[in-house]
Design an enzyme around this catalytic site. Sequence first.
Site, short mmCIF file in Angstrom:
data_model
loop_
_atom_site.label_atom_id
_atom_site.label_comp_id
_atom_site.label_asym_id
_atom_site.label_seq_id
_atom_site.Cartn_x
_atom_site.Cartn_y
_atom_site.Cartn_z
N THR A 143 0.85 -1.19 0.00
CA THR A 143 0.00 0.00 0.00
C THR A 143 0.89 1.25 0.00
OG1 THR A 143 -0.17 0.25 2.41
CG2 THR A 143 -1.72 -1.26 1.34
N GLY A 144 0.34 2.35 -0.49
CA GLY A 144 1.11 3.58 -0.55
C GLY A 144 2.34 3.44 -1.42
N SER A 203 5.04 6.06 -4.74
CA SER A 203 6.23 6.90 -4.57
C SER A 203 6.96 6.45 -3.30
CB SER A 203 5.84 8.38 -4.45
OG SER A 203 5.04 8.58 -3.29
N GLY A 204 8.10 7.09 -3.05
CA GLY A 204 8.80 6.94 -1.78
C GLY A 204 9.15 5.54 -1.38
N ILE A 205 8.94 5.23 -0.12
CA ILE A 205 9.32 3.94 0.46
C ILE A 205 8.56 2.79 -0.19
CG2 ILE A 205 9.26 2.56 2.58
CD1 ILE A 205 9.74 5.23 4.11
N SER A 249 7.08 4.75 12.72
CA SER A 249 7.92 5.95 12.67
C SER A 249 8.71 6.05 13.96
CB SER A 249 7.05 7.20 12.51
OG SER A 249 7.82 8.37 12.69
N TYR A 277 -0.15 12.12 15.00
CA TYR A 277 0.69 11.18 14.26
C TYR A 277 1.48 10.29 15.23
CZ TYR A 277 4.30 9.68 10.89
OH TYR A 277 5.15 8.94 10.10
#
Length: 266
Positions: free
Chosen positions: A13-14, A17-19, A143, A156
Site C-alpha cells: 500500500t502507498g 512513490s517513496g518507500i 515511525s 501522528y
Amino acid sequence: MDLGIKGKIALITGSDSGIGKATAKQLLSEGAVVILTDKQEDQLKKVAEELKHLGTVYAYPADITEVDSIKALHDYTKETVGEIDILVQNAGTSGVQGMFHEIDDAGWVETIEVDLLGPVRVTREFLPDLRNGGWGRIVYLASENAVQPYKDELPYDSAKAGVLSFAKGLSRSYAKEGLLVNVVSPAFIETPMTDEMMEKRSEKMGVSFDEAVETFLDEERPHLELKRRGKAEEVAAVISFLCSDRASFVNGSNYRVDAGSVATIN
C-alpha cells in the site's frame, strides 16, 4: 542474497512513490509478484509501467480509509493473481500538525483514520489470505515518533504508537500458522511527505529548501547522527528482509531505520 520469495505475491500500500515504490523495486528484483496500490490511479499506473521491466507487477487504486475500496482491491487481487503472501502496509499521512491546544477532534480523527485504522482495515480484509498458505509476512510502517513523540505531531505520534502495539499483539496471534508480523520505523526519509514538510518550513522561515532541511536536523532531530535525510531504498532494504524467508525467526519486532534519531536504546 537470495531472499527466498520468488513467486510470492506481495501487496504494497502507498506504493506510488517513496518507500512503497522503493520496496516494490526490491521485491520485484527478488522475483516476487507485486501489486501496487495507492489513491492516485494515474500515478499508480505510471509507476507500474516504470517497474514492469523488473518483473510481474499490477496496479489497482484503493483508499485504506474506505472498507469498500479495500474489499474491491482484494477482489481484484484474488481474480488477477490469487491470494497474497506478503502485505507491506506503508500508506499513511503526516496528519494534522500543531500544538495540542490548536488541534480539534477532526484533526485527530483524520490522522488516526489513515495511520491506525487504515492498517487495521487492510489487515482484516487480507488476513484470510495470509493465514491460508502456512507462510506469510506482514510489515507495517511506523515511525520514530511512535517511541519518541514530538510536541507538534501528537496525533501522528499516537497513531504510530498504536501501530506498534497492534503489530505486537498481532504477532502473537498467528505465528504458529507461519504468519510473521514486524514493523519498520523510519526517521526523516526522502519522500514526498517530508518534501512537503520541508517546503512548508522553507516558506515559513524564508530560507531555501536545503537550509530548511539543515536547520530541521539541527533543531528538531539532533540525534540523527548522519545529518541527512535517509533514502527510501535504505528503508526498503530492511522491509524486504522482513518480507523474506531469511527473516524466519523474526516476529513482533520493531526495526528502526533512523540513523540514531531515537535517543534511547529501547
